[in-house]
Write an enzyme that holds these catalytic residues in place. Structure first.
Site, mmCIF file in Angstrom:
data_model
loop_
_atom_site.group_PDB
_atom_site.id
_atom_site.type_symbol
_atom_site.label_atom_id
_atom_site.label_comp_id
_atom_site.label_asym_id
_atom_site.label_seq_id
_atom_site.Cartn_x
_atom_site.Cartn_y
_atom_site.Cartn_z
ATOM 1 N N HIS A 1 47.919 32.932 29.889
ATOM 2 C CA HIS A 1 47.861 33.623 28.589
ATOM 3 C C HIS A 1 49.228 34.182 28.188
ATOM 4 O O HIS A 1 49.319 35.278 27.633
ATOM 5 C CB HIS A 1 46.810 34.739 28.606
ATOM 6 C CG HIS A 1 45.413 34.233 28.785
ATOM 7 N ND1 HIS A 1 44.635 33.800 27.747
ATOM 8 C CD2 HIS A 1 44.664 34.074 29.901
ATOM 9 C CE1 HIS A 1 43.453 33.397 28.209
ATOM 10 N NE2 HIS A 1 43.448 33.547 29.516
ATOM 11 N N ASN B 1 37.239 35.154 25.799
ATOM 12 C CA ASN B 1 37.807 33.884 25.356
ATOM 13 C C ASN B 1 37.130 33.459 24.058
ATOM 14 O O ASN B 1 36.156 34.083 23.628
ATOM 15 C CB ASN B 1 37.584 32.796 26.415
ATOM 16 C CG ASN B 1 38.550 32.921 27.588
ATOM 17 O OD1 ASN B 1 39.692 33.337 27.423
ATOM 18 N ND2 ASN B 1 38.094 32.568 28.767
#
Ligand code: NDP
Length: 487
Positions: A59, A131
């Site tokens: 990420h 997510n």
């Protein structure tokens, strides 16, 4: 150059000393070399060398904004969490991200998107590190570092490796559900505003009478789902690698504030016991027909950060951050992340990362943690009370915040996490939602991602698709044939 405008602040060193000249180094004569005692030059160069911190291992590339959570529904019978009470309004910040790409990666790559939220509640920070998909590739955190290795660069070629990805996936049937979502239309959203967010893990809610239910949080886009095909994304990346940043920043600057409907799926402890599969398995959803989502509020993003680095790069989420009325669950991936996220930030940002302005809770903080790098907060409320128990009025625990006990049983052991696991019926249910066009794009996206992968790995993966649905297996075979008739 003197400061002539009295409203212009005077330039200083980091120690506060006014800087008389920010254009010319200190030199020996007009044509001579620079003197080492030019502390201004040294300070500037040294600071520049330290302008980066380790990027997140996963990420790394992200986009974020500030906003508000407004609770419009009523689940007060399920939770005493103040942040979830009817009418509550809580300031928050969101960070969206891709998983695999580094800081400079193009925004419009096919990848799972992070959807991380920090709510500054009056009982402390509540972080939901979700997510844009409701499930994940693995169900045991022991598999996580291996999985991420397959998404990152090969140690010798330093290139991404489709062989590693499909090797791992084809040997891990629990990944099928997430793989199907990743290569479907929703695997490549047009912008952060045009995708759903999912808390993904099972959490718990508990009320003042000590009753607990299990819960999954969903954030449904109010902007509508919009996705690019691979070809469209390639064209966009040819024009800009920063499409998400431009879209999110631009929309908020223009006053077009993105919104998501906040929903919760709720399961009682008794329902969980009777459930045909493990309700805490992160590779599975709870079917909507059995657990209908309940509307609980609206999430709106309405303010861009003033400093990307201070507010987004230094923003640190951890699922360990829950507040009274919200708890964890036996979800093993959640337990792994409770450790791993906070640990990542201690490494990346330092021991006291929660004291940074963007991470600092908006309620009083009193801990007995003591020193360490970058310790810059006060000895409040009393410097003599630096251990516990003490006689000097130091902070004390409050039993009102105790979560109801959770019944856990069973022998300790390493049980096969795939035993009895049905890895096929939920990808099958998803496949059944796709129309012919969506199916064709799914097959083509998978075939394109398999370029250069050894035949035996492709064969093993197609066998898994076949078990989801014969049309899935044959569709991917035909798409591979269309790319390369030698296949
Ligand atoms: P439903 O038909 O009730 O599922 C509806 C869910 O699927 C909605 O959240 C919807 O999101 C989402 N969905 C619809 N079309 C697509 C698509 N093309 N790609 C991805 N998601 C889509 O059935 P079930 O609850 O039984 O779930 C069926 C399958 O749907 C699951 O196996 C799972 O793969 C997927 N799904 C299920 C979710 C859940 O929590 N139950 C959540 C997300 C996906 P939206 O309303 O935003 O269109």
């Amino acid at each position: 150059m003197p400061t002539e405008d009295p409203s212009t602040p005077r330039l200083t060193s980091t120690a506060g000393a006014p800087i008389p000249d920010n254009q010319n180094s200190l030199t020996a004569g007009a044509r001579g070399p620079i003197l080492l005692q030019d502390w201004q030059l040294v300070e500037k160069l040294a600071h520049q060398n330290r302008e980066r911190i380790p990027e997140r291992v996963v990420h790394a590339k992200g986009w974020g904004a500030h906003g508000t959570l407004r609770i419009t529904g009523d689940i007060s019978h399920l939770t005493c969490a103040k942040v979830l009470q009817p009418g509550a309004e809580t300031k928050m910040i969101a960070r969206f991200s891709t998983v695999a790409g580094e800081m400079g990666a193009a925004d419009h790559e096919r990848d799972v998107r992070g959807f991380a939220l920090k709510f500054y509640t009056e009982d402390g920070n509540w972080d939901l590190v979700g997510n844009n998909t409701p499930v994940f590739f693995v169900r045991d955190p022991l598999k996580f570092p291996d999985f991420i290795h397959t998404q990152k660069r090969h140690p010798r070629t330093n290139l991404r490796s489709p062989t590693a990805m499909w090797d791992f996936w084809s040997l891990s049937p629990e990944s099928l559900h997430q793989v199907t979502i990743l290569f479907s239309d929703r695997g490549l959203p047009v912008s952060p505003m045009h995708m759903n967010g999912y808390g993904s893990h099972t959490y718990s809610l508990w009320n003042d009478t000590g009753e607990r239910v299990w819960v999954k949080f969903h954030f449904k886009t109010r902007q509508g789902h919009r996705h690019y095909t691979n070809a469209e994304a390639e064209k966009v990346i040819g024009e800009t690698r920063e499409g998400y940043q431009e879209a999110l920043f631009g929309a908020i600057e223009a006053g077009e504030f993105p919104r998501w409907a906040v929903q919760a799926q709720v399961m009682t402890e008794a329902e969980a016991q009777a459930f045909p599969f493990n309700p805490f398995d992160l590779t599975k959803v709870w079917p909507h027909a059995d657990f209908p989502p309940v509307e609980i509020g609206i999430l709106e993003l309405d303010r861009n950060p003033d400093s990307y680095f201070a507010e987004i790069e230094q923003l640190a989420f951890s699922p360990s951050n829950v507040v009274r009325g919200i708890g964890h669950s036996p979800d093993r991936m959640l337990q792994g992340r409770i450790f791993a996220y906070a640990d990542a930030h201690r490494y990346r940002l330092g021991t006291h990362y929660e004291a940074l302005p963007i991470n600092r809770p908006r309620c009083p903080v009193h801990t007995y943690h003591k020193d360490g790098a970058m310790r810059f907060f006060d000895n409040a409320p009393n410097p003599d009370a630096y251990y516990e128990p003490n006689s000097f009025g130091g902070p004390q625990q409050d039993g009102a915040y105790l979560e109801p006990p959770l019944d856990l049983e069973g022998p300790a052991g390493r049980f096969d996490h795939r035993d009895g696991g049905d890895d096929f019926s939920q990808p099958r249910a998803l496949f059944a939602l796709f129309d012919d066009g969506q199916k064709a794009r799914l097959f083509a996206n998978i075939a394109a991602a398999m370029r250069g992968v050894p035949f035996k790995i492709i064969e093993r993966q197609i066998d898994l698709f076949q078990q989801v649905h014969p049309e899935f297996g044959s569709g991917v075979c035909e798409a591979l044939d269309a790319l390369d008739p030698q296949f």
